[in-house]
Design a protein around this motif. Sequence first.
Motif, mmCIF file in Angstrom:
data_model
loop_
_atom_site.group_PDB
_atom_site.id
_atom_site.type_symbol
_atom_site.label_atom_id
_atom_site.label_comp_id
_atom_site.label_asym_id
_atom_site.label_seq_id
_atom_site.Cartn_x
_atom_site.Cartn_y
_atom_site.Cartn_z
ATOM 1 N N HIS A 192 -3.670 -14.699 -15.834
ATOM 2 C CA HIS A 192 -2.474 -13.866 -15.692
ATOM 3 C C HIS A 192 -2.345 -13.436 -14.236
ATOM 4 N N VAL A 193 -1.196 -13.727 -13.640
ATOM 5 C CA VAL A 193 -0.946 -13.359 -12.248
ATOM 6 C C VAL A 193 -0.092 -12.098 -12.233
ATOM 7 N N LEU A 194 -0.589 -11.052 -11.600
ATOM 8 C CA LEU A 194 0.161 -9.803 -11.525
ATOM 9 C C LEU A 194 1.434 -10.004 -10.708
ATOM 10 N N PRO A 195 2.525 -9.330 -11.071
ATOM 11 C CA PRO A 195 3.761 -9.453 -10.288
ATOM 12 C C PRO A 195 3.499 -9.132 -8.835
ATOM 13 N N PRO A 196 3.986 -9.967 -7.913
ATOM 14 C CA PRO A 196 3.629 -9.795 -6.502
ATOM 15 C C PRO A 196 4.233 -8.545 -5.884
ATOM 16 N N ILE A 197 3.498 -7.996 -4.923
ATOM 17 C CA ILE A 197 4.001 -6.904 -4.104
ATOM 18 C C ILE A 197 3.879 -7.337 -2.644
ATOM 19 N N PRO A 198 4.661 -6.746 -1.737
ATOM 20 C CA PRO A 198 4.581 -7.159 -0.326
ATOM 21 C C PRO A 198 3.169 -6.952 0.212
ATOM 22 N N PRO A 199 2.575 -8.002 0.773
ATOM 23 C CA PRO A 199 1.203 -7.871 1.271
ATOM 24 C C PRO A 199 1.176 -7.196 2.632
ATOM 25 N N PRO A 200 0.026 -6.622 3.014
ATOM 26 C CA PRO A 200 -0.108 -6.107 4.390
ATOM 27 C C PRO A 200 -0.100 -7.262 5.375
ATOM 28 N N ASP A 201 0.150 -6.964 6.629
ATOM 29 C CA ASP A 201 0.180 -7.992 7.659
ATOM 30 C C ASP A 201 -1.252 -8.296 8.101
ATOM 31 N N LEU A 202 -1.870 -9.266 7.434
ATOM 32 C CA LEU A 202 -3.273 -9.566 7.690
ATOM 33 C C LEU A 202 -3.495 -10.214 9.048
ATOM 34 N N THR A 203 -2.481 -10.846 9.583
ATOM 35 C CA THR A 203 -2.671 -11.614 10.815
ATOM 36 C C THR A 203 -2.531 -10.776 12.089
ATOM 37 N N SER A 204 -1.777 -9.681 12.031
ATOM 38 C CA SER A 204 -1.542 -8.911 13.258
ATOM 39 C C SER A 204 -2.149 -7.512 13.230
ATOM 40 N N SER A 205 -2.611 -7.048 12.068
ATOM 41 C CA SER A 205 -3.170 -5.697 11.980
ATOM 42 C C SER A 205 -4.483 -5.608 12.757
ATOM 43 N N THR A 206 -4.749 -4.432 13.312
ATOM 44 C CA THR A 206 -6.010 -4.201 14.017
ATOM 45 C C THR A 206 -7.130 -3.800 13.055
ATOM 46 N N LYS A 207 -6.790 -3.530 11.806
ATOM 47 C CA LYS A 207 -7.805 -3.175 10.812
ATOM 48 C C LYS A 207 -8.629 -4.399 10.430
ATOM 49 N N HIS A 208 -9.866 -4.168 9.998
ATOM 50 C CA HIS A 208 -10.705 -5.262 9.528
ATOM 51 C C HIS A 208 -10.028 -5.919 8.320
ATOM 52 N N PHE A 267 -11.141 -7.211 5.660
ATOM 53 C CA PHE A 267 -11.689 -6.779 4.381
ATOM 54 C C PHE A 267 -11.039 -5.477 3.911
ATOM 55 N N LEU A 268 -10.820 -4.536 4.846
ATOM 56 C CA LEU A 268 -10.176 -3.275 4.482
ATOM 57 C C LEU A 268 -8.738 -3.497 4.038
ATOM 58 N N LEU A 269 -8.064 -4.447 4.654
ATOM 59 C CA LEU A 269 -6.685 -4.747 4.271
ATOM 60 C C LEU A 269 -6.623 -5.378 2.881
ATOM 61 N N ILE A 270 -7.603 -6.242 2.579
ATOM 62 C CA ILE A 270 -7.651 -6.844 1.242
ATOM 63 C C ILE A 270 -7.878 -5.767 0.191
ATOM 64 N N LEU A 271 -8.799 -4.833 0.446
ATOM 65 C CA LEU A 271 -9.054 -3.743 -0.494
ATOM 66 C C LEU A 271 -7.815 -2.874 -0.676
ATOM 67 N N GLU A 272 -7.124 -2.605 0.426
ATOM 68 C CA GLU A 272 -5.887 -1.818 0.362
ATOM 69 C C GLU A 272 -4.854 -2.525 -0.516
ATOM 70 N N LEU A 273 -4.735 -3.834 -0.349
ATOM 71 C CA LEU A 273 -3.798 -4.601 -1.155
ATOM 72 C C LEU A 273 -4.163 -4.518 -2.636
ATOM 73 N N MET A 274 -5.457 -4.692 -2.950
ATOM 74 C CA MET A 274 -5.883 -4.640 -4.340
ATOM 75 C C MET A 274 -5.591 -3.273 -4.970
ATOM 76 N N ARG A 275 -5.814 -2.199 -4.217
ATOM 77 C CA ARG A 275 -5.519 -0.854 -4.738
ATOM 78 C C ARG A 275 -4.035 -0.693 -5.059
ATOM 79 N N ARG A 276 -3.191 -1.313 -4.260
ATOM 80 C CA ARG A 276 -1.743 -1.202 -4.495
ATOM 81 C C ARG A 276 -1.310 -1.932 -5.755
ATOM 82 N N TYR A 277 -2.185 -2.770 -6.295
ATOM 83 C CA TYR A 277 -1.882 -3.453 -7.553
ATOM 84 C C TYR A 277 -2.300 -2.647 -8.783
ATOM 85 N N ASN A 278 -2.811 -1.435 -8.596
ATOM 86 C CA ASN A 278 -3.313 -0.667 -9.735
ATOM 87 C C ASN A 278 -2.252 -0.450 -10.819
ATOM 88 N N ASP A 279 -1.044 -0.117 -10.404
ATOM 89 C CA ASP A 279 0.017 0.129 -11.400
ATOM 90 C C ASP A 279 0.314 -1.141 -12.198
#
Length: 480
Positions: free
Chosen positions: A70-86, A88-100
């Motif tokens: 089952h694929v959860l309905p997509p949400i806009p992802p963070p900008d993984l290519t230009s962000s200064t954040k690590h 891994f932190l961006l991936i975790l942030e994205l996963m948290r936004r899928y909680n609902d």
Amino acid sequence: MESASVKQIVVLYPVGGIGHVGPMTQLAKVFLDHGYDVTMVLIEPPIKSTDSGADFIERVAAPYPSITFHVLPPIPPPDLTSSTKHPFLLILELMRRYNDKLESFLRSIPRERLHSLVIDLFCTHAIDIATKVGVPVYKFFASGAGTLAVFTQLPALLSCRQTGLKELGDTPLEFLGVPPMPASHLVKSLLENPEDELCRTMMKILKRNADTHGVLVNTFESLESRALQALRDPLCVPGQILPPVYPIGPLVGKGGTDKEKHECLAWLDAQQERSVVFLCWGSKGALPKEQLMEIAVGLENSGQRFLWVVRTPAGSDEPKRYWEQRAEADLGALLPEGFLERIKGRGLVIKSWAPQVDVLGHRATGAFVTHCGWNSTLEAVAAGVPMLCWPLAAAEQKMNKVFITDDMGIGVEMEGYKAGFIRAEEIEAKVRLVLECKEGRELRKRAIELKKAAQEAMEDGGSSRAAFLQFLSDVKNLRE
């Protein structure tokens, strides 16, 4: 099970790419064998590439028709290519936004059919959703019990420090259940200052293991008895009661699933028993061209037979590398001139991928040069093949090297990895050691003993089978 007519559904929720989904599929097979339906919940890859999200999901799901994806309905992802954040932190942030989205999906399953939610290490944000929905939640720890024991004790160690562990270098750290562990061998993010955002995030993740109803670990009792005992010891984390730990492994692929036999297996058929060293650094592991050249010289000079998987050297785009498959290697450009001609018949070099479970299980395979990823480690254990340990920088590979060499006694360290480069002379010597010398025969004897123990653990009445049945019983008690 509570109903003979309606199957209960286990929901599995891994993070990210193939490296996390793969072990979860092996766990899914165990649930299927026990009569449960399994749904694996995925998100679309946040990196847009030649692989569309649909292609990624299809590639993951194709080999496992019995598992519902089952694929959860997509949400806009963070900008993984230009962000200064690590990343891994961006991936975790994205996963948290899928909680609902995850909560909506869990609530769509009739409560009497929803058996449990099993999450991987980096999906701790989903624990709160399971609590809201009222479903038992468990961690699946795809690495070994030794790593889990270290991770469980680390937060208490770091809470007493004002600085990171990096400054300790190779100073051995003492943890219950494992050999002395050089500080430098810990996961890279855990070596930083305790106030570093990545380190703080990892500590929060590790502490939240205690908020689950238990941890399923991909290992077996006799392989890591010391570590498992430590995890059951009240002194492991003083003042904290840890959840139950269920060693249910080794969960490894069966092999022999491809319709067409890979060329390397036909080549192995023509080799003598235990005469070939197999070199492979995991699904994402790749080495620089200079190191590939050095390996080629070492293998050629060793005079031994070898099967070598060569991948295109890694780029610098970490988030993209995490999700995508790498292009096939150009062997002519990466290896010494004339090498492939000179080793023809004695060695075989293949691009990008080999059926690793089948190769390790082949009678001709006598040794395995490995990055020490836990999946590869277990596959070697299950096949009874000794290892030459060449950890890369990723994850817990250096820790696994310690377990393989010091605890299990079925591996030899490739020492040059500490300096980031292994010379041809060491490659030649270590390959000869494990295939020709008395020390290699002792390693092989111990590896065969562990292979037998792994088989026994998974049989009816075996320790891993019993641990899984205990887990099912505990879930049933929680639901009543």
